[in-house]
Scaffold this active site. Structure first.
Site, short mmCIF file in Angstrom:
data_model
loop_
_atom_site.label_atom_id
_atom_site.label_comp_id
_atom_site.label_asym_id
_atom_site.label_seq_id
_atom_site.Cartn_x
_atom_site.Cartn_y
_atom_site.Cartn_z
N ASP A 295 126.36 105.45 -48.42
CA ASP A 295 126.92 104.12 -48.63
C ASP A 295 128.37 104.17 -49.10
OD1 ASP A 295 126.67 101.43 -48.69
OD2 ASP A 295 125.75 101.31 -50.66
N CYS B 22 123.41 116.22 -51.94
CA CYS B 22 123.18 114.83 -51.52
C CYS B 22 121.92 114.80 -50.66
CB CYS B 22 124.36 114.33 -50.68
SG CYS B 22 125.90 114.26 -51.59
N CYS C 292 129.01 112.59 -58.46
CA CYS C 292 129.10 112.20 -57.05
C CYS C 292 130.43 112.64 -56.45
CB CYS C 292 128.97 110.68 -56.97
SG CYS C 292 129.33 110.03 -55.34
#
Ligand code: SF4
Ligand code: SF4
Length: 410
Positions: A284, A268, A337
């Site tokens: 987020d 990330c 993710c």
């Protein structure tokens, strides 16, 4: 993350600021913030000037030549033009010389007018406009508080961006109403001259708590098929004419570069997501007390970046499920993710990304054509760099060690 708190930080830190918290002038039915029903209170909840200045000053000190701001909402334009004038003046005040400052703003497009467009042009903002497709699709879910569609006003706003030559891109949320209509969406972008587009699958906001398994309004199979259908149009017989972020990222991996979408990078990125009140989070998708890494109004940026919670967060992405470890597409996907994976309570077991099936489907489907396109681009780049293409039996231009005829020349 320690490195980020030192002068030897290797990568730039990105900042995403929820400019006005959940204040919004639309009430899209799939939006997390729509629980407030397109509310604009008597006073906009915009970032306090003192917090803004403290943060920009500290951030610029660490910026190391590159300062990247992303302004999001609710609807960030509700903060008003004067707020953004203050932003750019603080950026100029505190940026060390030779700092490259970039600003991107994501808007629903409702307030765009000539004044905004001139400002964005003057300060080189990249504007992302959310639009879900042609009028019928847009107006079915992206509505005002009284239920009116937003299409006409958003398209008028986009026209002002065009008229002022502002760089803009389109963000389309993929939900039940457009997931079966990829070709129609692509035709719409083409007709409207939208050259830069990205898709975001729509999360079911009722399941947004970070400790719950991911839930989306579309199935992995639907999203996979959507991507394949869109790819057929995008590929355009080996001559893509528009940028679709997902496909551009896949192509860049075929060209031996790293993807730029965080989901398909190996780690990330170092980003700080800030709520309007200065509360800081690493992403987020991880806006939750458990992942709070401080408040930029009260903590120093160095402390925030060195927070243990941040380190733990960054450890999640490389913690791959078994299936990913042996996946032939790991170099393209990097396990997706972490928020889309299902984790056991103590994080010692993790299941694949919710969209794993979609990714495998599109990677399988696109492989041959992506490969052909990448070879073509490599040859073009080689020639435009002033080189002559090798003979068929000579070593290939890509450095694979294979013969040209069996590699990029095939
Ligand atoms: S958690 Fe997911 S969305 Fe957040 S930075 Fe990592 S890959 Fe990107
Ligand atoms: S396609 Fe699926 S198995 Fe392969 S790396 Fe991505 S998430 Fe993991």
């Amino acid at each position: 993350m320690n490195e980020c708190a030192t002068a030897t930080r290797p990568a730039p830190i990105g900042v995403m600021w929820k400019t006005v918290s959940e204040d919004c002038n639309l009430a899209c039915d799939y939006c997390y913030y729509s629980r407030v029903g397109g509310k604009i209170g008597p006073k906009i909840n915009r970032i306090d000037s003192e917090i803004l200045e403290k943060f920009i000053r500290e951030y610029m000190e660490l910026s190391n030549g590159q300062a990247s701001f992303a302004w999001q909402g609710g609807e960030p334009l509700l903060a008003g033009l004067d707020f953004f004038k203050e932003v750019v003046s603080l950026q100029a005040k505190y940026a060390p010389s030779n700092t490259n400052i970039s600003n991107a703003i994501q808007t629903n497009g409702m307030l765009l007018n000539r004044e905004w467009a001139h400002f964005f042009k003057t300060y080189n903002f990249l504007v992302g406009v959310s639009i879900d497709g042609p009028k019928e699709i847009q107006d079915s879910r992206r509505v005002t508080r009284s239920g009116n569609g937003s299409y006409d006003r958003v398209m008028k706003g986009i026209q002002t961006l065009r008229d002022t030559n502002v760089d803009f891109n389109i963000l389309t949320v993929i939900h039940e109403g457009n997931v079966q209509r990829a070709a129609e969406l692509m035709e719409f972008y083409h007709k409207e001259g939208f050259r830069y587009v990205q898709f975001i699958p729509c999360m079911d906001f009722r399941a947004q708590e970070v400790h719950k398994s991911p839930r989306y309004l579309i199935t992995p199979e639907e999203y996979g098929q959507f991507l394949c259908d869109a790819f057929d149009v995008w590929y355009n017989d080996g001559n893509p004419t528009m940028s679709i972020r997902f496909f551009d990222n896949v192509l860049s991996v075929y060209l031996q570069q790293e993807a730029e979408i965080c989901t398909h990078r190996s780690i990330c990125p170092t980003t700080i997501v800030l709520e309007q009140n200065g509360d800081a989070y690493p992403c987020d998708f991880y806006i939750h007390d458990t992942y709070k890494i401080g408040n930029v109004g009260t903590s120093s940026l160095q402390d925030i970046l060195g927070d243990l919670v941040y380190k733990n967060f960054l450890g999640k992405k490389p913690k791959l499920p078994q299936k990913c470890m042996s996946c032939e597409y790991l170099n393209l996907c990097h396990g997706g993710c972490p928020r889309n994976r299902t984790w056991s309570e103590n994080d010692d077991f993790v299941d694949v990304d919710y969209f794993c099936k979609s990714y495998i489907q599109i990677y399988d489907y696109a492989h041959e054509r992506m490969n052909t396109l990448a070879k073509k681009i490599r040859r073009q780049q080689f020639v435009s760099a002033g080189h002559q293409l090798p003979g068929r039996n000579e070593p290939c231009i890509c450095g694979s060690g294979k013969k040209y005829k069996k590699c990029c020349g095939a």
